[in-house]
Design an enzyme around this catalytic site. Structure first.
Site, mmCIF file in Angstrom:
data_model
loop_
_atom_site.group_PDB
_atom_site.id
_atom_site.type_symbol
_atom_site.label_atom_id
_atom_site.label_comp_id
_atom_site.label_asym_id
_atom_site.label_seq_id
_atom_site.Cartn_x
_atom_site.Cartn_y
_atom_site.Cartn_z
ATOM 1 N N GLY A 1 0.817 -1.219 0.000
ATOM 2 C CA GLY A 1 0.000 0.000 0.000
ATOM 3 C C GLY A 1 0.843 1.259 0.000
ATOM 4 O O GLY A 1 0.745 2.064 0.920
ATOM 5 N N MET B 1 -2.020 -5.067 -3.096
ATOM 6 C CA MET B 1 -3.452 -5.377 -3.088
ATOM 7 C C MET B 1 -4.022 -5.429 -4.496
ATOM 8 O O MET B 1 -4.778 -6.331 -4.833
ATOM 9 C CB MET B 1 -4.186 -4.348 -2.239
ATOM 10 C CG MET B 1 -3.788 -4.442 -0.782
ATOM 11 S SD MET B 1 -4.972 -3.649 0.281
ATOM 12 C CE MET B 1 -4.596 -1.945 -0.003
ATOM 13 N N ARG C 1 6.442 -5.661 -11.209
ATOM 14 C CA ARG C 1 5.197 -6.008 -10.505
ATOM 15 C C ARG C 1 4.365 -6.977 -11.355
ATOM 16 O O ARG C 1 3.755 -7.902 -10.838
ATOM 17 C CB ARG C 1 4.364 -4.760 -10.213
ATOM 18 C CG ARG C 1 5.037 -3.743 -9.327
ATOM 19 C CD ARG C 1 5.010 -4.206 -7.880
ATOM 20 N NE ARG C 1 5.627 -3.224 -7.019
ATOM 21 C CZ ARG C 1 4.977 -2.547 -6.058
ATOM 22 N NH1 ARG C 1 3.725 -2.774 -5.813
ATOM 23 N NH2 ARG C 1 5.619 -1.668 -5.324
ATOM 24 N N SER D 1 -1.752 3.334 -6.397
ATOM 25 C CA SER D 1 -1.716 3.952 -5.058
ATOM 26 C C SER D 1 -1.959 5.455 -5.147
ATOM 27 O O SER D 1 -1.132 6.269 -4.727
ATOM 28 C CB SER D 1 -0.384 3.657 -4.369
ATOM 29 O OG SER D 1 -0.444 2.405 -3.765
ATOM 30 N N CYS E 1 -11.888 -15.238 4.777
ATOM 31 C CA CYS E 1 -13.253 -15.323 4.267
ATOM 32 C C CYS E 1 -14.107 -14.295 4.989
ATOM 33 O O CYS E 1 -13.653 -13.685 5.958
ATOM 34 C CB CYS E 1 -13.838 -16.724 4.416
ATOM 35 S SG CYS E 1 -14.380 -17.133 6.052
HETATM 36 P P1 NAD Z 1 1.046 -0.674 -4.078
HETATM 37 O O1 NAD Z 1 1.687 0.623 -3.812
HETATM 38 O O2 NAD Z 1 1.656 -1.927 -3.588
HETATM 39 O O3 NAD Z 1 0.807 -0.839 -5.645
HETATM 40 C C1 NAD Z 1 0.371 0.209 -6.492
HETATM 41 C C2 NAD Z 1 0.802 -0.131 -7.903
HETATM 42 O O4 NAD Z 1 0.309 0.844 -8.803
HETATM 43 C C3 NAD Z 1 2.312 -0.162 -8.069
HETATM 44 O O5 NAD Z 1 2.678 -1.400 -8.606
HETATM 45 C C4 NAD Z 1 2.602 0.994 -9.012
HETATM 46 O O6 NAD Z 1 3.701 0.723 -9.856
HETATM 47 C C5 NAD Z 1 1.318 1.099 -9.782
HETATM 48 N N1 NAD Z 1 1.044 2.434 -10.315
HETATM 49 C C6 NAD Z 1 1.112 3.618 -9.664
HETATM 50 N N2 NAD Z 1 0.720 4.608 -10.446
HETATM 51 C C7 NAD Z 1 0.396 4.062 -11.640
HETATM 52 C C8 NAD Z 1 -0.125 4.591 -12.853
HETATM 53 N N3 NAD Z 1 -0.388 5.890 -12.998
HETATM 54 N N4 NAD Z 1 -0.379 3.719 -13.866
HETATM 55 C C9 NAD Z 1 -0.124 2.380 -13.734
HETATM 56 N N5 NAD Z 1 0.380 1.854 -12.615
HETATM 57 C C10 NAD Z 1 0.614 2.676 -11.563
HETATM 58 O O7 NAD Z 1 -0.441 -0.522 -3.503
HETATM 59 P P2 NAD Z 1 -1.585 -1.609 -3.267
HETATM 60 O O8 NAD Z 1 -1.387 -2.240 -1.951
HETATM 61 O O9 NAD Z 1 -1.740 -2.487 -4.448
HETATM 62 O O10 NAD Z 1 -2.860 -0.644 -3.147
HETATM 63 C C11 NAD Z 1 -3.216 0.172 -4.256
HETATM 64 C C12 NAD Z 1 -4.270 1.200 -3.904
HETATM 65 O O11 NAD Z 1 -5.558 0.632 -3.837
HETATM 66 C C13 NAD Z 1 -4.043 1.902 -2.575
HETATM 67 O O12 NAD Z 1 -4.420 3.247 -2.706
HETATM 68 C C14 NAD Z 1 -4.942 1.161 -1.656
HETATM 69 O O13 NAD Z 1 -5.275 1.904 -0.540
HETATM 70 C C15 NAD Z 1 -6.124 0.892 -2.577
HETATM 71 N N6 NAD Z 1 -6.876 -0.295 -2.244
HETATM 72 C C16 NAD Z 1 -8.042 -0.222 -1.657
HETATM 73 C C17 NAD Z 1 -8.749 -1.367 -1.373
HETATM 74 C C18 NAD Z 1 -10.005 -1.333 -0.704
HETATM 75 O O14 NAD Z 1 -10.610 -0.321 -0.596
HETATM 76 N N7 NAD Z 1 -10.425 -2.475 -0.231
HETATM 77 C C19 NAD Z 1 -8.280 -2.566 -1.710
HETATM 78 C C20 NAD Z 1 -7.096 -2.626 -2.328
HETATM 79 C C21 NAD Z 1 -6.381 -1.487 -2.584
#
Ligand code: NAD
Length: 565
Positions: free
Chosen positions: A53, A178, A202, A266, A412
């Site tokens: 995250g 995520m 990734r 993110s 779950c």
């Molecule tokens: P992370 O930082 O591990 O991964 C984010 C990925 O996005 C990275 O691999 C990065 O290279 C890529 N990225 C960033 N900007 C980009 C762009 N403009 N175009 C293409 N790729 C890009 O984060 P994560 O743990 O995977 O979480 C991602 C986001 O989703 C966070 O903001 C998190 O809070 C949100 N999220 C929310 C929920 C939920 O509400 N349940 C669930 C999952 C993730």
């Protein structure tokens, strides 16, 4: 202190087996979960203490990590360790049934509660971003989010299509800790997924771990493969090595409208999470270092294009929803664009009815390290809940398709609904596991924890509490009461964080762990915590006036003083 610690290098993940190095299993569980969070198989950048995250960390510095490890090794059965933003700051005598560890991460006082002040303090080493399960030592790799994503998409399939995503194309972005769950969650729902990701490594990681099928460098190539699969109703996923905004604009230029569009880059952190268009990852990383202001500006400009493209695709007929990364909030704030919120968040759209019944993502890890223990817990789910078809389908699919990362674990969704003895679903499950540990059918204790995204544990106006019926989106008393009541109920670890998911100042949320070591004390704790914790979901939503929650309270005899008198 920037170099990873030798202690961590020696662990390289959680210890396994039945020999413990702490005074008891409750402390040992905390130690193993901390080390599991930093297992190179589990964490995104463990050498920087980053779990997932964006910049979500497990400890503030390597020195702090080592002190936490030493403290946990020495912590007595009647002591409680206090951790403040990833630093162990105190240890008090309490009592045996009190939590062993209490954690508060990233919290700031209202008027100061923003990224700017946070980053200043962070640069001085005074605070740490705990995200959700990073700083509370409950991350289990991508599976944790996989089931939530699977459930969300399954609900979308139920609402919009014939109970399946077969033949449908989902376009998304971000294959991080995520977001990496998205391609597999789509294919588990029989659909086709195209995911933009700027960081090639990734994409490769998701392919290696079985979460994504293929990689493409070119949008046309990806589109050809995706359309072919969709026409044949075959599940398929492809990670496209490009920026999300560019990919969506590419679709619009070609007149291609996917069935569903969402995003998990993110975006909650414009500086350290989201990548601006026009740069390679390495170039952008250099820019962030050299000129953070320009980076932030470029990053927000790309986000605006990204949101505009989502809105245009929605206009053309795609189902659009934000997947909890606050991209709408970022664009609204930076450019004064209220229309950024013209597409919904996933919680009001697909998750809230479950929250009203106290249902949320509940997870457990086998401290033995033995996958067989998780197989046994899967069986327990089948024995206890034979009538829950969706849940059983998930358990079958998870057994077949999820590769464990670090400690074997399972997730779950279970809720409050009580049985004839007044035991909630979560309590019934936990008590059965505790029995199996006591009987030796499960080799070592199992720790039960959850996401902070749960029914009654979070206030997050752009995500979990978006568009609450009574307008109480930003009321943060609920998560605070959740942490307090779970302390009172004797959970083993309790934590309170600010800013998870959607960024500093945008959310307040909590988490807890219960260690099932087969003892009567663990059974009592489980009975209490798995009543209070999902119960908070029921009362929070009942208070906001949701009929489903009022019904659930009535059916399960949840005491709501204002209703009862
Ligand atoms: P992370 O930082 O591990 O991964 C984010 C990925 O996005 C990275 O691999 C990065 O290279 C890529 N990225 C960033 N900007 C980009 C762009 N403009 N175009 C293409 N790729 C890009 O984060 P994560 O743990 O995977 O979480 C991602 C986001 O989703 C966070 O903001 C998190 O809070 C949100 N999220 C929310 C929920 C939920 O509400 N349940 C669930 C999952 C993730």
């Amino acid at each position: 202190d920037e170099e990873p610690s030798d202690v961590w290098r020696e662990y390289q993940g959680a210890s396994t087996g039945t020999d413990i190095e702490c005074e008891g299993w409750r402390q040992e569980a905390a130690l193993r979960m901390l080390n599991n969070n930093l297992d190179p198989e589990v964490a995104e950048k463990p050498e920087e203490l980053v779990v997932y995250g964006g910049t979500g960390q497990a400890a503030r510095t390597w020195a702090d990590y080592e002190t936490i490890v030493e403290e946990l090794r020495e912590l007595d059965d009647d002591e409680t360790l206090l951790v403040q933003s990833g630093r162990p700051v105190g240890r008090f005598p309490t009592h045996e049934r009190a939590p062993r560890v209490l954690i508060a991460n990233s919290n700031l006082v209202g008027s100061w509660d923003n990224w700017e002040h946070f980053h200043e303090l962070e640069a001085e080493g005074k605070i740490m971003y705990g995200q959700m399960t990073a700083g509370s030592w409950a991350y289990i790799g991508t599976q944790g989010i996989l089931q939530g994503t699977y459930e969300t998409l399954a609900e979308l399939g139920r609402q919009e299509f014939d109970d399946t995503l077969a033949g449908k194309i989902v376009v998304t972005a971000g294959l991080g800790g995520m977001g990496g769950a998205q391609p597999l969650a789509v294919t588990m729902n029989e659909g086709v997924c195209i995911a933009a990701e700027v960081d090639e490594k990734r994409i490769e990681r998701r392919i290696e771990t079985g979460y994504c099928m293929e990689k493409a460098d070119d949008l046309d190539d990806a589109l050809d493969r995706a359309r072919e699969a969709a026409e044949a109703d075959e599940p398929y996923s492809v990670g496209v090595h490009m920026n999300a905004a560019d990919l969506l604009e590419g679709l619009l230029e070609r007149g291609v409208v996917p069935d569903i569009v969402t995003d998990q880059t993110s975006a909650h952190d414009a500086l350290e999470g989201y990548y601006p268009s026009g740069y390679t990852v390495a170039e952008a990383d250099d820019l962030r270092e050299d000129d953070p202001e320009t980076y932030r500006r470029e990053s927000l400009a790309t986000m605006e294009r990204h949101v505009d493209a989502v809105l245009d695709l929605q206009e053309e007929g795609a189902i659009a929803f934000e997947y909890g990364n606050n991209i709408r909030g970022q664009v609204k704030e930076a450019f004064d664009r209220d229309d950024a919120f013209d597409f919904p968040g996933f919680v009001p759209a697909y998750i809230r009815p479950m929250f009203c019944r106290g249902k949320g993502p509940f997870r457990w890890a086998a401290l033995s390290g033995d996958p067989e223990d998780i197989r046994r817990t899967d069986e327990a789910i089948r024995e206890l809940f034979p009538e829950k078809e969706g849940l059983l389908r998930w358990i079958d699919l998870a057994q077949e398709q999820v590769e464990f990362q670090g400690l074997p674990s399972r997730v779950c969704w279970l809720g409050y609904d009580t049985d004839d003895e007044g035991l909630t679903e979560r309590a019934r499950f936990a008590l059965r596991i505790n029995e199996l540990v006591a009987e030796g059918e499960i080799e070592a204790p199992v720790v039960v924890t959850r996401d902070h995204l749960d029914a009654g544990s979070v206030a997050s106006p752009n995500r979990e509490t978006e568009a609450m019926k009574d307008g109480t989106d930003a009321v943060a008393d609920w998560p605070i009461l959740n942490a307090l009541v779970n302390c009172a109920a004797g959970a083993d670890i309790v934590s309170v964080h600010d800013g998870g998911g959607v960024g500093i100042g945008n959310s307040l949320h909590t988490n807890n762990h219960v260690v099932l070591d087969g003892s009567e004390q663990a059974a009592e704790t489980a009975r209490r915590v798995f009543t209070t914790d999902p119960g908070m979901g029921v009362i929070r939503h009942a208070d906001a006036g949701y009929e489903e929650a009022l019904d659930a309270a009535e059916e399960s005899d949840v005491a709501i003083p204002t209703r009862d008198r």
